[in-house]
Design an enzyme around this catalytic site. Structure first.
Site, PDB file in Angstrom:
ATOM      1  N   ASP A 204       0.818  -1.205   0.000  1.00 27.53           N
ATOM      2  CA  ASP A 204       0.000   0.000   0.000  1.00 27.53           C
ATOM      3  C   ASP A 204       0.856   1.261   0.000  1.00 27.53           C
ATOM      4  O   ASP A 204       1.932   1.298   0.608  1.00 27.53           O
ATOM      5  CB  ASP A 204      -0.895  -0.025   1.250  1.00 27.53           C
ATOM      6  CG  ASP A 204      -1.803   1.171   1.351  1.00 27.53           C
ATOM      7  OD1 ASP A 204      -2.677   1.314   0.471  1.00 27.53           O
ATOM      8  OD2 ASP A 204      -1.643   1.963   2.285  1.00 27.53           O
TER       9      ASP A 204
ATOM     10  N   GLU B 152       1.060  -0.544  -5.152  1.00 25.55           N
ATOM     11  CA  GLU B 152       0.071   0.510  -5.373  1.00 25.55           C
ATOM     12  C   GLU B 152       0.864   1.812  -5.466  1.00 25.55           C
ATOM     13  O   GLU B 152       1.108   2.484  -4.474  1.00 25.55           O
ATOM     14  CB  GLU B 152      -0.936   0.577  -4.219  1.00 25.55           C
ATOM     15  CG  GLU B 152      -2.102   1.498  -4.539  1.00 25.55           C
ATOM     16  CD  GLU B 152      -2.502   2.416  -3.396  1.00 25.55           C
ATOM     17  OE1 GLU B 152      -3.465   3.177  -3.566  1.00 25.55           O
ATOM     18  OE2 GLU B 152      -1.822   2.418  -2.353  1.00 25.55           O
TER      19      GLU B 152
END
Length: 773
Positions: free
Chosen positions: A442, A495
């Protein structure tokens, strides 16, 4: 407060407890030992304890409690010293003799066992108030339970199985079974272990293991289920009570203590693990169903999810699930991106073994398991990582490098070797211990850029004057290299929302920016997501002015290995669910939704879809009730509309998985060719996908609400006819059923730069897939 030791339990009357004391669990307290009151032979008084040692022990600041507590040879015998606050009496049992120690005050007891030249085998007998005695092994008679190799690797920041050295671990040490506790706290003046076994009172002092900053204590008799924390004396002399950063099990929030655990799970996924790496992920079918476990079916445990989730995902044909963060976090209504327990699956749905059972069930159903992993930041809760030992430790010491302006959290100090080790080992831990098949990392962009979400003057350039964070680059490279080496068959996803060069390039290949590749297996294609969603949200009459938003992705499609995400971020906070983004009436919204999914599944790159979007849920995600499953209830009047979209997703995955041209050359330009990419006035897109043998699939999308008759498209002249294999306008999906039941013949009419072409009817707001008949 009574510090009740580990050992055989007792029903002795409990000593006074403070208002913050917790009730001890049965697993922590020892058994009753009822004996007749024995004789009390006299004991010689021990040499006085050095006042400095005494003060440091009582203040929780002693670096070497084993040097003063326990048994030690002295002139004239062996001195025994014990720290048991609020104990009424402490005795030593050795060679059949029971010797009562002198009460030296403040919970300290001591005595001299005369005429002994070396320390004998002994046990302690401790009595509180008027209750029976506790039989206790003395924690301070044991040598360190961490070996030199562990300490060397920790000191180097290279311990790839860090969870086996730090944290709590049940073990047999010097012939005695107990639990070893070890914690990294280099700035602490002292560390004490506390928990239900001490009634959360004055804890057991731990010893410092030299320059590593590690504190260690082996406690005999403590085992699985023991609840504990660390009482850390900060550099300023104040105290802080902390959960174990390496805890592999935690209390269920809002409780925050750590729990000693041991795995008993027997894996049944050997076949899956053996074959999962047979084909590189970017050359294999990969269709991901993104799940927030706690709200997919609210109230289900990991084991109950194992009975429902694999069957549902397998029925819809997804190859993988991706769990949003399962690591422990304070707020259950969140998605879990503010992690406080990096090594523990959240206790809200069960134990670590229960979570393993879920992963195992998915593997046995032929479904891979990906997991959101959050090494970018951590929250400021005062019982977790923030200023863990009284100073910045896991976070950077410069607030301009540590404070995250977007989320009010703290960023890790990637330049500190021990912090990198903590995170790299954590990535390995989930893949190795829980058989996770991939990690979606993330917020990578927030790690890579020193000026991320910061204004001028709020950030510090790197040593070259740039905005890149070399420490974060080195960390990501090390993490990827390590997990790929140690866990064959896994894949990592970034990401990363910028144009950083080389996210999925090998770490030893230096790019134009001077950095090696980051080494990820795949990258989320955030550009495709934003552009394509911007296009489909427009009314069809306006789409011709935004045509390039659907084609631009092919300009950079092969710069990285991409996955196309319609993720959790797109269905909350006023962004609306996927079907609700679409223009028009309810029929047109669903038609747009279906056409978009057909375009997405055919576009180069893997695909990911967030739960609820597979049946066109109209509402945004809610932590309280998750997907609106009632929309599929036959008793609901519009259930057929939602089941139609669900049927389409099932067929998309079925045809996709069986058609190598849709996935085998996702990262190769030879796997794609435009048929027509500039039909803006028609709102039409058509392209060919090819597998490794050159076998094609023709994908045609009509994002206009009108039927287009006899629409001519250039095709390879190798094939005499083409037949539909999927049409998102089919009646069973809720469409108008403008489908081609007969093959379309190839004609020798040049079109779109090709020698041959076909004429076909394009359904309204639909995507059609054809392959050679």
């Amino acid at each position: 407060m009574t510090a009740r030791p580990a050992g055989k339990t007792s029903t002795a009357k409990k000593a006074p407890a403070s208002a913050t004391a917790k009730k001890a669990s049965a697993a922590d307290l020892p058994a009753v030992r009822k004996e007749p009151a024995p004789e009390r032979p006299a004991v010689r008084k021990a040499p006085p304890l050095d006042p400095g040692d005494r003060a440091r022990l009582l203040a929780g600041e002693h670096h070497d409690p084993h040097g003063v507590l326990g048994a030690h040879p002295v002139r004239g015998g062996v001195v025994v010293r014990v720290l048991r606050p609020f104990a009424r009496e402490v005795a030593v049992l050795t060679k059949g003799r029971r010797v009562v120690l002198h009460d030296d005050g403040d919970g300290l007891f001591s005595g001299l066992l005369p005429l002994l030249r070396k320390v004998p085998a002994y046990e302690l007998r401790v009595r509180y108030d008027e209750g029976p005695e506790l039989e206790v092994q003395d924690p301070y008679r044991f040598l360190p339970s961490l070996g030199d190799l562990d300490l060397h690797l920790i000191g180097e920041g290279r311990h790839e199985e860090l969870w086996t050295a730090l944290g709590s671990r049940i073990m047999t040490h010097e012939g005695v079974t107990g639990t070893r506790f070890a914690v990294w706290a280099p700035n602490a003046r002292g560390v004490r272990l506390t928990g239900a076994f001490t009634y959360w009172g004055a804890g057991l002092p731990m010893r410092s293991l030299g320059s590593t900053g590690v504190w260690e204590l082996f406690v005999p008799g403590l085992g699985e289920g023991t609840v504990y924390k660390y009482d850390i004396t900060r550099p300023d002399g104040s105290h802080t009570l902390r959960a174990d950063p390496m805890a592999r099990r935690t209390e269920c929030p809002p409780n925050t203590a750590s729990i000693v655990t041991e795995s008993h799970h027997a894996w049944g996924d050997a076949e899956w693990m053996e074959r999962r790496g047979a084909r590189p992920a970017h050359e294999a079918p990969l269709s991901v169903y993104e799940v927030h476990l706690a709200s997919w079916r609210p109230g289900l445990t990991y084991r109950e999810l194992a009975e429902q989730l694999p069957a549902y995902v397998r029925d819809l044909g997804f190859t993988h699930v991706e769990f949003m963060p399962v690591t422990e976090h304070p707020f259950g209504g969140s998605w879990g991106y503010q992690v406080t327990g990096f090594y523990a699956p959240t206790a809200r749905m069960g134990t670590p073994d229960d979570f393993k059972h879920l992963v195992d069930a998915l593997h046995r159903a032929g479904i891979g398991v990906l997991m959101d992993w959050v090494p970018a930041h951590f929250p400021k809760d005062d019982w977790a990582l923030a200023e863990f030992d009284g100073r910045p430790l896991y976070e950077h010491e410069d607030p301009r490098r540590s404070h995250h302006p977007d989320w009010g959290t703290l960023e890790f100090d990637y330049g500190r070797k021990e912090v990198r080790n903590f995170l790299v080992a954590n990535a390995v831990y989930w893949c190795q211990e829980f058989h996770i098949d991939g990690l979606r990392v993330d917020a990578v962009a927030s790690m890579l850029y020193l000026d991320y979400s910061r204004e001028h003057g709020e950030w510090v350039p790197n040593e070259f004057g740039g905005r890149e964070n070399p420490d974060a680059v080195a960390f990501l490279q090390e993490m990827n290299a390590t997990v790929y080496r140690r866990c064959p068959g896994i894949v990592t996803f970034a990401e990363e929302s910028t144009a950083w060069d080389g996210v999925t390039r090998a770490t030893d290949q230096v790019g134009p920016g001077g950095f090696g590749g980051l080494g990820f297996g795949m990258k989320w294609n955030m550009g495709w997501m934003h552009d394509s969603l911007e296009y489909v949200q427009k009314e069809p009459v306006h789409r011709k002015y935004h045509h390039d938003e659907m084609t631009f992705s092919m300009v950079y499609a092969y710069s990285e290995n991409y996955i196309l995400p319609i993720s959790h971020d797109e269905v909350v906070h006023g962004k609306r669910s996927l079907v609700s983004k679409m223009p028009g009436d309810w029929w047109q919204q669903r038609a747009n939704h279906r056409a978009y999914l057909g375009f997405m599944w055919a576009h180069p790159g893997k695909q990911l879809l967030y739960m609820g979007q597979e049946f066109a849920q109209g509402g945004e995600w809610s932590a309280d009730h998750g997907p609106d499953w009632w929309l599929l209830d036959p008793a609901y009047g519009a259930a057929a509309d939602h089941r139609g979209v669900q049927n389409l997703v099932r067929d998309l995955n079925t045809v996709y998985t069986a058609t190598p041209s849709l996935w085998e050359r996702d990262t190769s330009p030879e796997g794609f060719a435009w048929v027509v990419g500039d039909a803006a006035d028609d709102n039409v897109f058509a392209f060919l996908r090819f597998d490794g043998f050159g076998s094609p699939l023709l994908a045609v999308s009509n994002f206009s609400p009108v039927v287009r008759q006899d629409y001519r498209l250039g095709v390879p002249d190798t094939f005499a006819a083409w037949t539909e294999v999927l049409n998102t306008d089919a009646g069973r999906y809720g469409g108008s059923d403008v489908v081609g039941t007969d093959p379309v013949k190839t004609e020798s009419v040049p079109w779109h730069g090709r020698e041959s072409s076909v004429r076909m009817t394009l359904p309204p707001l639909a995507t059609v897939w054809l392959r050679p008949a």
